[in-house]
Design a protein around this motif. Structure first.
Motif, mmCIF file in Angstrom:
data_model
loop_
_atom_site.group_PDB
_atom_site.id
_atom_site.type_symbol
_atom_site.label_atom_id
_atom_site.label_comp_id
_atom_site.label_asym_id
_atom_site.label_seq_id
_atom_site.Cartn_x
_atom_site.Cartn_y
_atom_site.Cartn_z
ATOM 1 N N TYR A 35 -18.118 -6.515 -12.998
ATOM 2 C CA TYR A 35 -17.912 -5.196 -13.076
ATOM 3 C C TYR A 35 -19.243 -4.584 -13.236
ATOM 4 O O TYR A 35 -18.862 -3.375 -12.210
ATOM 5 C CB TYR A 35 -16.979 -5.181 -14.291
ATOM 6 N N LYS A 38 -21.017 -4.169 -10.054
ATOM 7 C CA LYS A 38 -20.257 -3.208 -9.360
ATOM 8 C C LYS A 38 -20.705 -1.644 -9.391
ATOM 9 O O LYS A 38 -20.571 -1.020 -9.150
ATOM 10 C CB LYS A 38 -18.822 -4.023 -9.175
ATOM 11 N N LEU A 121 -12.362 -3.667 -19.405
ATOM 12 C CA LEU A 121 -13.917 -3.147 -19.181
ATOM 13 C C LEU A 121 -14.124 -2.280 -18.060
ATOM 14 O O LEU A 121 -15.333 -1.750 -18.161
ATOM 15 C CB LEU A 121 -13.699 -4.508 -17.875
ATOM 16 N N ALA A 184 -9.793 -0.014 -10.242
ATOM 17 C CA ALA A 184 -7.575 0.183 -10.248
ATOM 18 C C ALA A 184 -8.021 -0.290 -11.571
ATOM 19 O O ALA A 184 -8.557 -0.765 -12.980
ATOM 20 C CB ALA A 184 -7.239 -1.202 -10.103
ATOM 21 N N THR A 186 -5.645 0.164 -15.249
ATOM 22 C CA THR A 186 -4.035 -0.143 -16.077
ATOM 23 C C THR A 186 -3.815 1.059 -16.822
ATOM 24 O O THR A 186 -4.527 1.901 -17.575
ATOM 25 C CB THR A 186 -3.938 -1.294 -16.988
ATOM 26 N N GLU A 188 -2.001 0.885 -19.458
ATOM 27 C CA GLU A 188 -2.444 0.456 -21.209
ATOM 28 C C GLU A 188 -3.631 1.133 -21.621
ATOM 29 O O GLU A 188 -4.189 1.352 -22.385
ATOM 30 C CB GLU A 188 -2.164 -0.878 -20.997
ATOM 31 N N TYR A 232 1.463 0.613 -8.075
ATOM 32 C CA TYR A 232 3.086 0.071 -7.577
ATOM 33 C C TYR A 232 2.557 -1.048 -8.910
ATOM 34 O O TYR A 232 1.971 -2.167 -8.900
ATOM 35 C CB TYR A 232 2.737 -0.745 -6.810
ATOM 36 N N GLY A 233 3.053 -1.057 -9.951
ATOM 37 C CA GLY A 233 3.370 -1.833 -11.056
ATOM 38 C C GLY A 233 1.852 -1.756 -12.224
ATOM 39 O O GLY A 233 1.313 -2.434 -13.146
ATOM 40 N N ILE A 234 1.188 -1.190 -11.627
ATOM 41 C CA ILE A 234 -0.700 -1.780 -12.547
ATOM 42 C C ILE A 234 -1.070 -0.413 -13.093
ATOM 43 O O ILE A 234 -0.911 -0.060 -14.427
ATOM 44 C CB ILE A 234 -1.479 -2.605 -11.899
ATOM 45 N N LYS A 237 -6.228 4.466 -9.862
ATOM 46 C CA LYS A 237 -7.245 4.256 -9.097
ATOM 47 C C LYS A 237 -8.204 5.914 -9.274
ATOM 48 O O LYS A 237 -7.180 6.568 -8.238
ATOM 49 C CB LYS A 237 -7.211 3.427 -7.911
ATOM 50 N N GLU B 235 -8.244 -7.512 -14.925
ATOM 51 C CA GLU B 235 -8.853 -6.520 -14.757
ATOM 52 C C GLU B 235 -9.935 -6.166 -13.419
ATOM 53 O O GLU B 235 -9.429 -5.324 -12.205
ATOM 54 C CB GLU B 235 -9.475 -5.915 -16.167
ATOM 55 N N GLN B 236 -10.175 -7.783 -12.899
ATOM 56 C CA GLN B 236 -11.234 -7.969 -12.040
ATOM 57 C C GLN B 236 -9.856 -8.088 -10.741
ATOM 58 O O GLN B 236 -10.252 -8.188 -10.068
ATOM 59 C CB GLN B 236 -11.991 -8.963 -12.636
ATOM 60 N N ILE B 238 -6.550 -7.356 -10.282
ATOM 61 C CA ILE B 238 -6.410 -6.021 -9.869
ATOM 62 C C ILE B 238 -6.942 -5.106 -9.008
ATOM 63 O O ILE B 238 -6.667 -4.242 -8.272
ATOM 64 C CB ILE B 238 -5.267 -5.090 -10.752
ATOM 65 N N GLN B 239 -8.013 -5.500 -9.143
ATOM 66 C CA GLN B 239 -9.298 -4.824 -7.845
ATOM 67 C C GLN B 239 -9.680 -5.464 -7.290
ATOM 68 O O GLN B 239 -9.006 -4.511 -5.421
ATOM 69 C CB GLN B 239 -11.100 -4.971 -8.322
ATOM 70 N N GLN B 241 -7.313 -5.328 -3.410
ATOM 71 C CA GLN B 241 -6.605 -4.183 -2.537
ATOM 72 C C GLN B 241 -5.693 -5.661 -2.150
ATOM 73 O O GLN B 241 -4.140 -5.207 -1.660
ATOM 74 C CB GLN B 241 -7.190 -4.189 -0.862
ATOM 75 N N LEU B 243 -2.794 -7.287 -2.617
ATOM 76 C CA LEU B 243 -1.933 -8.151 -3.701
ATOM 77 C C LEU B 243 -0.783 -8.266 -3.661
ATOM 78 O O LEU B 243 -0.757 -7.142 -2.997
ATOM 79 C CB LEU B 243 -2.248 -7.868 -4.953
ATOM 80 N N GLU B 245 3.848 -7.962 -3.792
ATOM 81 C CA GLU B 245 4.238 -7.048 -4.655
ATOM 82 C C GLU B 245 4.299 -8.389 -5.906
ATOM 83 O O GLU B 245 4.577 -8.040 -7.584
ATOM 84 C CB GLU B 245 5.397 -6.425 -4.315
ATOM 85 N N THR B 248 1.356 -9.218 -8.056
ATOM 86 C CA THR B 248 1.036 -7.868 -8.623
ATOM 87 C C THR B 248 2.184 -7.897 -10.351
ATOM 88 O O THR B 248 1.414 -8.227 -11.046
ATOM 89 C CB THR B 248 1.307 -6.294 -8.008
ATOM 90 N N ILE B 251 1.190 -10.931 -12.256
ATOM 91 C CA ILE B 251 -0.236 -10.940 -13.373
ATOM 92 C C ILE B 251 0.226 -9.151 -14.083
ATOM 93 O O ILE B 251 -0.543 -9.293 -15.124
ATOM 94 C CB ILE B 251 -1.434 -9.870 -12.070
ATOM 95 N N GLU B 252 1.323 -8.578 -13.929
ATOM 96 C CA GLU B 252 1.020 -7.496 -14.739
ATOM 97 C C GLU B 252 2.199 -8.460 -15.995
ATOM 98 O O GLU B 252 1.615 -8.139 -17.247
ATOM 99 C CB GLU B 252 2.070 -6.782 -14.377
ATOM 100 N N TYR B 255 -0.684 -10.295 -17.959
ATOM 101 C CA TYR B 255 -1.397 -8.684 -18.839
ATOM 102 C C TYR B 255 -0.742 -8.855 -19.871
ATOM 103 O O TYR B 255 -1.725 -8.773 -21.208
ATOM 104 C CB TYR B 255 -2.172 -7.665 -17.842
ATOM 105 N N HIS B 256 0.645 -7.971 -19.957
ATOM 106 C CA HIS B 256 0.987 -8.077 -21.411
ATOM 107 C C HIS B 256 1.215 -9.503 -21.759
ATOM 108 O O HIS B 256 1.776 -8.563 -23.417
ATOM 109 C CB HIS B 256 2.404 -7.528 -20.507
#
Lengths: 241, 419
Positions: A35, A38, A121, A184, A186, A188, A232-234, A237, B235-236, B238-239, B241, B243, B245, B248, B251-252, B255-256
């Motif tokens: 991370y 980059k 991160l 990107a 989140t 949260e 969407y959903g996340i 950015k 986090e990595q 979701i970077q 491009q 993905l 639906e 996503t 992964i959400e 994460y939760h």
């Protein structure tokens, strides 16, 4: 202070800054290194206390990220050694220990920041950058990206050189975005950055939404472009359209 | 009641009883001896009187003398011929008082007719003797009793001194510290045994405390680190491009779930730490002021939800407790009152002498109010909520002997904390 000699940095202001990551969980160390690399940092990893001890005595780092619980030693000792031999190095403790005493102890022996695991991160990245800025420039430089300029000491924001008034949280939000460009984030992570982790309700996500809306509106009003992209959903950015 | 006081009282009571019993017995024995002496002398005089009669066969009453008075009265009719002893009082004409006499009454024949003869002997001297003896006895016994009382008090004090020393050390003992419990050895083996047992118990307590403390630290590290890894990898991830639906969404969810697990772990470990009394620092904390201060942290969300805050202070609620736990308790309660509130709702904070009440508008409780403070009792289906907030508050209250209750007044949810 000295407007003429003020250094102006772009998003790559941190290129070649050296960061040491002391973390025994290899996957986590790798994630942090990926991370931060980059973002332009040059990263090195120490998985054990002795590796870390050796590295800090041989090389100079701009910032060291230290885990407290290491299999062969206590991270607090690394912080103490660093303070003795390389006082210019910024220190961020990352630890699963979340007691107030540990936090106070960490700050007392000379670390600059304390983050509890699990952390984002993006948050770590923002804190490393803010720390280096504080240490290297006394926080006196401007943050510039495209037509956005942030005067850090006075907390003033200029879009296209036009003074833009932001609320405290909108300012924090903009700074967080500027520290994590093209990343990107989140909802949260943003909520936690703005209000800390005691706000674990859906209300805080609503608030993120409304602050983002306001920030976007204010940037557009002053002639800036729409850099906040929803994912969407996340989350969001901050990126050039 | 203190041990010394208790033994002193028992001693005093017992010696008083014995003292009285001894006194009565002594008095009784002395009286008996005196009577016995007087009566045997009266019998001697009776014999003298009878031998005088045998030689003279006549008697003239000469009642001038008080002592050794012999009274002879003729009797008519029937009588029982027997000798009896009686007590009687005779007027003393010089001292104008009635003096006690012992009297022997018997019957005899003088010149052929029956007479009743009464020989008297004063026992006033004997009574004086009894008084003198009694006074001496009372004085000596009292002195003895007082002396014994102080002696035994002193002795008990000396004997129990090691015990009180041990007691003071046990009171000072803090199992959250590393200092071992140590006692001075005493001459008395029972005390030494007690000390040994206490030392064993104390070291067991210290050991348990330490191992639970280490466990909470290790568990925290061992669970939070992998969760940090999951978080970082998400986090990595979701970077990237491209993905879909579905991806996503998954992964959400990962994460939760990871975030929830982390909160759950932190909450449970906090409960364990509170139960283990790991928060040893204590300060006097003004809880009312703390609530007002914590409200500031929630400024944004209060504005966002447009909640009307009303505070009323009727007195102060200062409690000696761990500052960290006071913060956690207040933050959890305030957060709760805001989280479960409506938009445009109300939050009333009432503080008084040794209590505070937080009342808020909000949806009606689905669960039993009695079980509100139990673990994992969730009111909302929010993914982020783990249902430990109020359980933690309850545990903190229990640790500091505070009471907490829930009431629904005028469709306001009221949580009251009081000492």
């Amino acid at each position: 202070m000295f407007p003429d000699s003020e250094a102006i940095f772009d998003a790559h202001e941190f290129t070649d800054m050296k960061v040491l990551v002391v973390e025994d969980e290899k996957g986590l160390a790798e994630s942090i290194v990926d991370y931060l690399s980059k973002e332009g940092f040059v990263c090195e990893v120490a998985n054990t206390f002795w590796q870390a001890d050796e590295k800090i005595s041989l090389y100079q780092y701009d910032c060291t990220i230290v885990d407290l619980t290491l299999p062969d030693g206590d991270g607090f000792n690394i912080v103490q050694t660093l303070k003795k031999i390389a006082a210019a190095t910024g220190i961020i403790i990352i630890s699963a220990r979340n007691t107030l005493e540990d936090k106070i102890k960490g700050l007392e022996i000379g670390s600059d920041d304390y983050m509890t695991k699990p952390f984002h991160l993006s948050e770590l990245n923002a804190r490393v950058k803010s720390l280096i800025r504080r240490r290297n420039f006394g926080g006196n430089n401007d943050m510039v990206w495209k037509e956005i300029r942030v005067q850090l000491p006075s907390r003033k924001v200029f879009i296209d050189e036009k003074d833009t008034v932001l609320s405290r949280k909108e300012y924090d939000l903009l700074l967080y975005f500027l520290s994590n460009i093209d990343v990107a984030l989140t909802k949260e992570a943003i909520a936690e950055h703005l209000w800390g982790d005691h706000m674990d309700s859906s209300d805080s996500l609503d608030m993120v939404y409304s602050h983002i809306k306001n920030l976007r509106r204010k940037i557009l009003e002053k002639g800036g472009k729409d850099y906040i992209q929803s994912i969407y959903g996340i989350g969001y950015k901050f990126t050039a359209p | 009641m203190k041990l010394l006081e208790k033994t002193s009282r028992i001693y005093l009571l017992a010696s008083l009883v014995i003292y009285v019993a001894v006194g009565i017995a002594f008095y009784w024995i002395t009286t008996f001896m005196i009577y016995d002496e007087v009566e045997s002398r009266l019998m001697v005089e009776k014999r003298d009187f009878e031998s005088y009669l045998q030689t003279n066969n006549t008697w003239t009453n000469n009642s001038y003398f008080v002592e050794n008075k012999i009274e002879v009265v003729p009797v008519f009719g029937e009588f029982e011929n027997e000798a009896t002893f009686t007590d009687t009082l005779i007027y003393n004409r010089y001292e104008e008082s009635m003096d006690p006499f012992r009297q022997l009454t018997f019957y005899t024949m003088i010149g052929g007719s029956p007479y009743r003869v009464a020989i008297r002997k004063s026992i006033v001297e004997s009574y004086k003797l009894i008084e003198a003896i009694s006074a001496a006895m009372i004085t000596f016994l009292a002195l003895l009793m007082v002396g014994m009382f102080f002696f035994q008090r002193n002795l008990s004090g000396k004997l129990w001194r090691p015990f009180y020393g041990s007691l003071a050390r046990i009171k000072d003992f803090d199992w959250t510290r590393n200092n071992k419990l140590e006692f001075e050895s005493s001459e008395i083996s029972e005390f030494n045994e007690l000390n040994e047992v206490m030392v064993k118990m104390a070291s067991k307590m210290q050991h348990d405390y330490k191992s639970l403390r280490e466990f909470t630290e290790n568990a925290s590290h061992e669970i939070q680190t992998p969760l940090a890894l999951i978080n970082a990898r998400v986090e990595q991830f979701i970077q990237s491009q491209d993905l879909s639906e579905n991806q996503t969404h998954w992964i959400e969810e990962i994460y939760h779930a990871a975030r929830r697990m982390s909160r759950l772990n932190q909450g449970l470990l906090l409960l364990a730490k509170i139960e283990n009394q790991q928060f040893t620092e204590q300060e006097s904390i003004d809880l009312a002021a703390l609530i007002i201060a914590r409200l500031k942290d929630f400024e944004d969300i209060i504005t966002h939800k447009n909640i009307t805050i009303h505070t009323e202070t009727k007195g102060s609620f200062v409690k000696k407790m761990s500052p960290a736990l006071a913060e956690i308790m207040v933050t959890n309660l305030v957060s709760n009152a805001i989280k479960h509130n409506y938009t445009d709702g109300k939050l009333t904070i009432l503080t008084g002498n040794n209590f505070f009440v937080l009342s808020n508008t909000g949806h009606e409780l689905k669960a039993d109010p009695e079980r509100l403070f139990e673990r994992f009792k969730k009111e909302s289906a929010q993914a982020e909520s783990v249902g430990l907030g109020l359980a933690i508050v309850k545990q903190i209250c229990d640790n500091y002997e505070l009471h907490i209750d829930y009431r629904n007044v005028d469709s306001l949810h009221s949580i009251r904390v009081f000492a």
